[in-house]
Design a protein around this motif. Structure first.
Motif, PDB file in Angstrom:
ATOM      1  N   GLU A   1     -28.948  -8.301  13.917  1.00  0.00           N
ATOM      2  CA  GLU A   1     -29.370  -9.361  14.480  1.00  0.00           C
ATOM      3  C   GLU A   1     -28.174 -10.065  14.923  1.00  0.00           C
ATOM      4  N   GLU A   2     -26.897 -10.412  13.719  1.00  0.00           N
ATOM      5  CA  GLU A   2     -26.371 -11.573  14.215  1.00  0.00           C
ATOM      6  C   GLU A   2     -25.513 -11.633  15.259  1.00  0.00           C
ATOM      7  N   SER A   3     -25.353 -10.449  16.380  1.00  0.00           N
ATOM      8  CA  SER A   3     -25.001 -10.465  17.503  1.00  0.00           C
ATOM      9  C   SER A   3     -25.360 -10.787  18.465  1.00  0.00           C
ATOM     10  N   ILE A   4     -26.707  -9.919  18.089  1.00  0.00           N
ATOM     11  CA  ILE A   4     -26.553 -10.142  19.423  1.00  0.00           C
ATOM     12  C   ILE A   4     -28.487 -10.901  19.854  1.00  0.00           C
ATOM     13  N   LEU A   5     -29.076 -10.193  18.741  1.00  0.00           N
ATOM     14  CA  LEU A   5     -30.820 -10.920  18.926  1.00  0.00           C
ATOM     15  C   LEU A   5     -30.587 -12.909  18.529  1.00  0.00           C
ATOM     16  N   ARG A   6     -29.759 -12.920  17.454  1.00  0.00           N
ATOM     17  CA  ARG A   6     -29.815 -14.999  17.166  1.00  0.00           C
ATOM     18  C   ARG A   6     -29.131 -14.945  18.175  1.00  0.00           C
ATOM     19  N   PRO A   7     -28.066 -14.720  19.054  1.00  0.00           N
ATOM     20  CA  PRO A   7     -27.189 -15.401  19.678  1.00  0.00           C
ATOM     21  C   PRO A   7     -28.830 -15.818  20.870  1.00  0.00           C
ATOM     22  N   LEU A   8     -28.958 -14.647  21.779  1.00  0.00           N
ATOM     23  CA  LEU A   8     -30.210 -14.374  22.833  1.00  0.00           C
ATOM     24  C   LEU A   8     -30.894 -15.844  22.410  1.00  0.00           C
TER      25      LEU A   8
END
Lengths: 365, 510
Positions: free
Chosen positions: B78-85
């Motif tokens: 969630e923090e390192s992939i979805l949110r940044p994207l």
């Protein structure tokens, strides 16, 4: 892999342990007595111990005797009585009666020297009177007779009152073809009144039979002459009219010089340097140097006298226990062969010189 | 076969070829459609229940996220992939991702391996690659002192089941640029990571090459126990003696590595395998070095003495009672005879039965939970031992012999060595029961011939006794010299750098 499994399994079919001698099946004896009044009649007496455990100590279970023409025959006859084989491997003492060794002692020992498991440190003891009663008679408070005789001899050895010997040490003079050295063994008597055994001195051998005996005091003297002082050696001599002194020999040094002239009897010079301490000296005043000198001188003379007496006795018994023959042989083998040592030894001219020196006199002075 | 990526501590040393054999032929390069790509991978995994797929939008294009939910960290996804994207202004997805490990993959087989290792695969519509992001969740227990390698003084940490933690433990202690860590993927089904660790400036390159050769030739579908690895790389597996040292102690592993030896780790096991080792290295304990010279040497000697008790005492007893009772002093012999006289069995049966009984008690004690295990020990040891003597089946001496032997065998600081000594005594007991002292001597001769012949990673196992090296023998074999005397490394592993210490006590020369 299959090969190995097959090999391993076939191993199980092999018979094994054919020379196993399990401890639980053995009749281990610790002592034996031999009486051989004549050559063809040898009586062997053995004491079978009862192995002890935590609740009961080891005791003598049974005394068994048998007579045969050889020692081995007597052993087999005993085997017939007690069931399984006798094991002489842990023998501690071998008692032989004085009477039996008037003739050849070797036939009595031969089987022991032939057996590979024979106990070579068993003590050889010559007994006054028959040997059998030494096991049959009652000994006060001693559950294991062999053990008692063994420790008796051991402590006597430490006090230099019997010669140090065992089956092995006894063998070398016995096998000496040149007759250059003679064997000796401790002599033991049984005291029926006190129910104890008692050290009587030494049995002297010439070649393979017993020819004489020495008292306890003479034995000490002989062992000092042989330069074989053990842990302790005590001598007692008179000093004044009705007073005696006891000394302890601390150190003795021997010098033996042998002269073998081309013709005529051989001569031996024995000189001893002896350092002693007084352990019993009722006249006292050993702080005085003058008195010490006098005591030294007197003692030197006394010791010399007893040494000469002992020497006479062993020469009379034809027993060359000092091993002088070996030295003569080493020095001049040709002359030794000429001499016929058996007859030459009693004729031997022995000069003894003793120098005693007090090194300590104890706490009082 | 595995592929080597030497010299770097990378988690992406995955090999494509290692996993090809068992996969169906659906694999191959990805297409431009994200949905199709995920479908392809899902098919390869056979609809596994924990395989999760999630769609997302990136710059108005559809993307797909594929992962195994059981081994990834969902918070990190969630923090390192979805949110940044979803929040980024960047044009390229790669730049937006904030995970520390990512790799592009164009091949479904490679991607599948990454997926199985706990990576998250990102697919974008219109791109024929996937991005694998490392957001694995590690389940490890905390670092504890190993149960079977306790020491009185010194470090009390031990390896755990996670390879990364284990390497961290080594790195923490050794901050040398020469520390080499190389990964291999082993096990067709288990895909276990195995690490080969050595010190480049000390370990002999020939040995390292040999070790890699051996590890590379392993072809097995399961590899998570050190036992498998040991069997595969050991020189003589059908020897009673272990030719590798297994330890769970970082300090022991590093000390051995500094002697020019090579460490092998498998993911999922806290045990480190050390090769090449010598017989004597198996009797060295970290305690020796933590202690002072005299106690250290005393306990080392005591351990060798125990080795001989453990392998010889029962055989010696059998030989004495069955063949050579004359060696006993007269006072003892009658006591012992009194003990064995009523025993109905020959000594070999008596001792074998008791030895087997003790092994059974030991084995039972290990399997049972601790409180019951202790009870079993007491029941087995005291009650059976006492009852069997009172019943008159076994003599008291036998019980003493067997108990002493059992205790002596546990002294070895390596579990494998302790097991080895317990096994070696059985053949020696049998030879002793057949031929007495002769048999014992024959058995010992075989043992020592075998010891002299044995090799560990091609290096002599019985060094420094055979081949003999006086300096090493005196330095750290039977006794332990003070640290400032241990100037050179043991030569059995042929280290590149022999000098280990020099003039540390120069201050004394003022």
């Amino acid at each position: 892999m299959k090969k190995w499994i097959g090999l391993g399994l076939s191993c199980l079919l092999l018979t094994g342990c054919w020379d196993e001698r399990q401890l639980k099946d053995q009749n281990i004896i610790l002592g034996a007595a031999i009486d051989a009044p004549s050559k063809e009649e040898i009586t062997l007496t053995i004491a079978l111990p009862q192995p002890g455990n935590e609740s009961q100590p080891t005791t003598t279970k049974q005394i068994v005797s048998a007579t045969g023409r050889t020692v081995q025959e007597s052993i087999s006859k005993i085997d017939h009585k007690i069931g399984s084989g006798l094991q002489m491997g842990k023998m501690q003492v071998l008692l032989i009666s004085k009477e039996s060794v008037q003739h050849d002692i070797y036939p009595l020992l031969d089987t022991l020297y032939r057996n590979a498991v024979s106990s070579l440190n068993a003590k050889i003891i010559i007994t006054e009177g028959e040997a059998e009663p030494f096991f049959r008679n009652e000994l006060e408070g001693e559950p294991l007779y062999s053990h008692y005789y063994n420790s008796l001899i051991r402590s006597a050895e430490a006090l230099t009152i019997v010669p140090k010997t065992n089956l092995q040490l006894f063998a070398s003079p016995l096998f000496d073809k040149n007759d250059g050295e003679a064997a000796m063994a401790p002599l033991l008597a049984f005291n029926k009144e006190e129910k104890t055994a008692e050290v009587k001195g030494t049995a002297l051998f010439d070649d393979k039979h017993m020819t004489g005996e020495l008292s306890v005091a003479e034995t000490t003297m002989l062992l000092l002459m042989k330069d074989e002082k053990e842990k302790e050696a005590a001598l007692t001599y008179p000093v004044e009219k009705d007073k005696s002194m006891t000394i302890r020999v601390e150190e003795i040094k021997r010098k033996m010089k042998i002269h073998v002239p081309k013709d005529g009897p051989a001569t031996v010079d024995l000189s001893y340097q002896l350092r002693y301490r007084t352990i019993d000296y009722p006249p006292d005043h050993l702080g005085d140097k003058k008195e010490v000198k006098e005591v030294d001188k007197k003692l030197s003379g006394e010791i010399k006298k007893s040494m000469e007496k002992t020497m006479d006795k062993i020469q009379e018994a034809h027993s060359d226990v000092l091993g002088i023959g070996l030295r003569v042989h080493a020095k001049d083998p040709d002359r030794f062969k000429q001499l016929n040592w058996d007859t030459a030894y009693p004729e031997l001219n022995v000069k003894i010189n003793v120098k005693a020196e007090l090194i300590e006199s104890g706490i009082t002075f | 076969m595995a592929v080597w990526r030497s010299g770097e501590d990378s988690l992406f040393s995955l090999s494509a070829t290692a996993n090809t054999k068992h996969q169906n032929s659906d694999g191959g390069p990805f297409s431009l459609s994200a949905a199709e790509n995920t479908k392809q991978l899902t098919a390869l995994l056979g609809q596994s229940g924990d395989l999760k797929e999630r769609s997302f939008l990136f710059k108005n294009a559809e993307g797909k996220l594929l992962y195994l939910e059981t081994i990834v960290d969902s918070i990190r996804i969630e923090e390192s992939i979805l949110r940044p994207l979803s929040e980024t202004d960047m044009q390229k997805a790669e730049e937006a991702l904030t995970v520390s490990e990512r790799q592009e993959m164009a091949d479904s087989e490679k991607a599948l391996t990454a997926l199985l290792q706990g990576k998250v695969l990102l697919f974008f519509e219109g791109r024929s690659i996937c991005i694998a992001c490392g957001v694995e969740r590690f389940s490890t227990r905390s670092i504890m002192e190993p149960m079977n390698e306790k020491v009185v003084r010194g470090a009390h940490d031990g390896f755990v089941e996670s390879l990364n933690t284990n390497i961290a433990l080594i790195r923490e202690r050794m901050k040398s640029p020469g520390l080499m860590i190389e990964y291999v993927q082993l096990g067709e089904k288990t895909n276990t990571r195995v690490a080969i660790i050595y010190e480049k400036e000390i370990a002999n390159p020939e040995l390292v090459e040999e070790m890699k050769r051996r590890v590379n030739s392993i072809d097995i579908d399961m590899m998570f126990d050190p036992g498998f690895l040991e069997d595969m790389v050991e020189d003589t597996t059908l020897s009673p003696l272990p030719q590798v040292l297994q330890t769970e102690r970082p300090d022991r592993a590093i000390a051995n590595m500094m002697d020019g030896r090579i460490l092998l780790f498998g993911d999922g096991s806290p045990t480190c395998i050390i090769m090449p080792v010598t017989f004597f290295a198996l009797y060295q304990s970290p305690d020796d070095y933590n202690d002072r010279t005299f106690p250290g040497s005393f306990y080392r000697l005591l351990r060798f003495f125990s080795f001989f008790i453990a392998i010889l005492l029962p055989g010696f007893y059998i030989a004495i009672v069955g063949f050579h009772y004359e060696v006993l002093p007269p006072d003892l012999i009658l006591k012992m005879q009194g003990g064995v006289q009523t025993i109905p069995f020959p000594p070999i049966i008596e001792v074998l039965a008791m030895e087997v009984a003790i092994e059974i008690i030991r084995e039972a004690g290990i399997r049972l939970p601790t409180p019951i295990g202790q009870t079993i020990g007491i029941v087995g040891g005291l009650v059976i031992g006492d009852a069997v003597v009172s019943a008159g089946f076994v003599s008291r001496t036998t019980v003493i012999v067997v108990a002493l032997t059992a205790i002596a065998s546990f002294v070895a600081p390596s579990t494998e060595m302790s097991t080895a000594t317990r096994l070696i005594r059985f053949p020696l007991m049998i030879t002793a029961s057949l031929f007495g002292f002769y048999g014992l001597m024959f058995g010992l001769m075989f043992l020592f011939i075998h010891l002299c012949k044995l090799e560990s990673l091609g290096r002599p196992y019985f060094a420094p006794m055979a081949p003999f090296n006086l300096k090493n023998v005196l330095q750290d074999t039977f006794i332990k010299q003070p640290a400032w005397k241990m100037n050179t490394r043991p030569l059995d592993s042929r280290p590149l750098k022999e000098v280990a210490e020099s003039d540390s006590r120069e201050w004394k020369k003022k």
